[in-house]
Design a protein around this motif. Structure first.
Motif, mmCIF file in Angstrom:
data_model
loop_
_atom_site.group_PDB
_atom_site.id
_atom_site.type_symbol
_atom_site.label_atom_id
_atom_site.label_comp_id
_atom_site.label_asym_id
_atom_site.label_seq_id
_atom_site.Cartn_x
_atom_site.Cartn_y
_atom_site.Cartn_z
ATOM 1 N N TRP A 18 3.734 3.335 -3.801
ATOM 2 C CA TRP A 18 5.040 3.735 -3.291
ATOM 3 C C TRP A 18 5.196 5.261 -3.342
ATOM 4 O O TRP A 18 5.098 5.866 -4.424
ATOM 5 C CB TRP A 18 6.166 3.121 -4.122
ATOM 6 C CG TRP A 18 6.460 1.689 -3.853
ATOM 7 C CD1 TRP A 18 7.428 1.166 -3.022
ATOM 8 C CD2 TRP A 18 5.815 0.542 -4.425
ATOM 9 N NE1 TRP A 18 7.398 -0.208 -3.042
ATOM 10 C CE2 TRP A 18 6.426 -0.623 -3.899
ATOM 11 C CE3 TRP A 18 4.759 0.397 -5.335
ATOM 12 C CZ2 TRP A 18 6.031 -1.890 -4.253
ATOM 13 C CZ3 TRP A 18 4.365 -0.879 -5.687
ATOM 14 C CH2 TRP A 18 4.991 -1.998 -5.152
ATOM 15 N N ASP A 19 5.446 5.884 -2.198
ATOM 16 C CA ASP A 19 5.908 7.272 -2.089
ATOM 17 C C ASP A 19 5.155 8.208 -3.033
ATOM 18 O O ASP A 19 5.740 8.962 -3.802
ATOM 19 C CB ASP A 19 7.413 7.314 -2.383
ATOM 20 C CG ASP A 19 8.047 8.631 -1.973
ATOM 21 O OD1 ASP A 19 7.576 9.244 -0.999
ATOM 22 O OD2 ASP A 19 8.998 9.065 -2.645
ATOM 23 N N LEU A 20 3.841 8.177 -2.945
ATOM 24 C CA LEU A 20 3.002 8.859 -3.935
ATOM 25 C C LEU A 20 2.490 10.197 -3.409
ATOM 26 O O LEU A 20 2.005 10.290 -2.284
ATOM 27 C CB LEU A 20 1.829 7.954 -4.320
ATOM 28 C CG LEU A 20 0.934 8.435 -5.460
ATOM 29 C CD1 LEU A 20 0.469 7.257 -6.313
ATOM 30 C CD2 LEU A 20 -0.298 9.179 -4.899
ATOM 31 N N ASP A 21 2.621 11.223 -4.242
ATOM 32 C CA ASP A 21 2.071 12.551 -3.956
ATOM 33 C C ASP A 21 0.962 12.852 -4.953
ATOM 34 O O ASP A 21 1.099 12.569 -6.151
ATOM 35 C CB ASP A 21 3.141 13.636 -4.097
ATOM 36 C CG ASP A 21 4.280 13.488 -3.102
ATOM 37 O OD1 ASP A 21 4.015 13.036 -1.980
ATOM 38 O OD2 ASP A 21 5.420 13.820 -3.454
ATOM 39 N N LEU A 22 -0.132 13.433 -4.459
ATOM 40 C CA LEU A 22 -1.250 13.809 -5.325
ATOM 41 C C LEU A 22 -2.077 14.842 -4.579
ATOM 42 O O LEU A 22 -2.205 14.769 -3.354
ATOM 43 C CB LEU A 22 -2.091 12.581 -5.676
ATOM 44 C CG LEU A 22 -3.285 12.723 -6.617
ATOM 45 C CD1 LEU A 22 -3.486 11.426 -7.404
ATOM 46 C CD2 LEU A 22 -4.573 13.031 -5.838
ATOM 47 N N HIS A 23 -2.635 15.795 -5.301
ATOM 48 C CA HIS A 23 -3.516 16.760 -4.639
ATOM 49 C C HIS A 23 -4.670 17.128 -5.567
ATOM 50 O O HIS A 23 -4.555 17.072 -6.789
ATOM 51 C CB HIS A 23 -2.754 18.021 -4.224
ATOM 52 C CG HIS A 23 -2.356 18.903 -5.367
ATOM 53 N ND1 HIS A 23 -1.229 18.682 -6.127
ATOM 54 C CD2 HIS A 23 -2.946 20.007 -5.895
ATOM 55 C CE1 HIS A 23 -1.125 19.610 -7.057
ATOM 56 N NE2 HIS A 23 -2.164 20.427 -6.949
ATOM 57 N N VAL A 24 -5.773 17.489 -4.942
ATOM 58 C CA VAL A 24 -6.960 17.989 -5.644
ATOM 59 C C VAL A 24 -7.362 19.277 -4.944
ATOM 60 O O VAL A 24 -7.628 19.263 -3.734
ATOM 61 C CB VAL A 24 -8.120 16.980 -5.611
ATOM 62 C CG1 VAL A 24 -9.302 17.506 -6.423
ATOM 63 C CG2 VAL A 24 -7.677 15.626 -6.142
#
Length: 230
Positions: A18-24
């Motif tokens: 659900w509505d997930l933000d992630l960065h690498v």
């Protein structure tokens, strides 16, 4: 290099993210994703690999919309996923498995294989052995080595300690630390203490949502993580 922006993910009619933000980013050494079984950690890696679509939101890979890229193109851009199942070719030798990993970089196969052998000497010693006849720890090293043959910028490892004895786990994680000096490692791991100790940044995933993002140390020191996972 990889960015997930407000993604939703489903399997059929069942929503799991659900509505997930992630960065690498290119500056990261180790980014860990921790949480309970069923939280959606492995699903995230499948999404980044182009193996599972999002139902909403956007996945970017090196500023390109990942929805326009097939899994091979994502590998070519530098994202390599070593799955929990390892997916080795059991009836092929160690060397042949490594060669398969280099299918996007055939011109530098020999040089890259030598680098893998320097990292995992056991693979050179067993280079003519069938993959299915190796121990669990050796197979995990082969799976990681095959991933490195694709010359990744980001190496995503899904549960690398799965099924391994503690002593072998120590060896594998020692190698992962060596790898992180050259390649960004995205680590999904049930051993929360170990994963967070290694991590420069970390995400805590529960029920398909990121409930906290922090440094690895910051998550280790949080009361919630201590009570629930340590």
């Amino acid at each position: 290099m990889i960015e997930l922006d407000a993604i939703d993910v489903s399997y059929g009619n069942i929503q799991v993210i659900w509505d997930l933000d992630l960065h690498v980013s290119e500056d990261d050494t180790v980014v860990s994703i921790v949480g309970p079984n069923g939280a959606g950690k492995s699903t995230l890696l499948r999404v980044m690999s182009g193996l599972h679509p999002v139902s909403d939101g956007r996945v970017s890979a090196w500023d390109a919309d990942a929805a326009t890229l097939n899994p091979t193109e994502i590998v070519e851009r530098g994202f390599v996923h070593v799955s929990e199942e390892r997916n080795l070719f059991g009836d092929m030798t160690v060397r042949e498995n490594l060669e398969m990993g280099a299918y996007t970089h055939r011109n530098s196969l020999d040089d890259t294989m030598q680098e893998v052998f320097e990292l995992f000497p056991i693979l050179e010693e067993r280079s003519d052995q069938l993959a299915k006849s190796m121990s669990g720890g050796q197979q995990q090293m082969l799976a990681i080595g095959r991933g490195l043959m694709a010359q990744p910028t980001i190496l995503a490892l899904d549960e690398p300690s799965e099924g391994l004895a503690p002593q072998i786990t120590d060896r594998v994680f020692g190698k992962i630390e060596e790898i992180s000096e050259e390649v960004t490692v995205l680590l999904v791991e049930q051993h929360v203490n170990r994963a967070l100790n290694m991590a420069e940044r970390a995400y805590l995933l529960e029920n398909g949502r990121v409930v906290r993002e922090d440094t690895g140390t910051g998550l280790l020191e949080s009361d919630h993580v201590k009570d629930a996972y340590l």
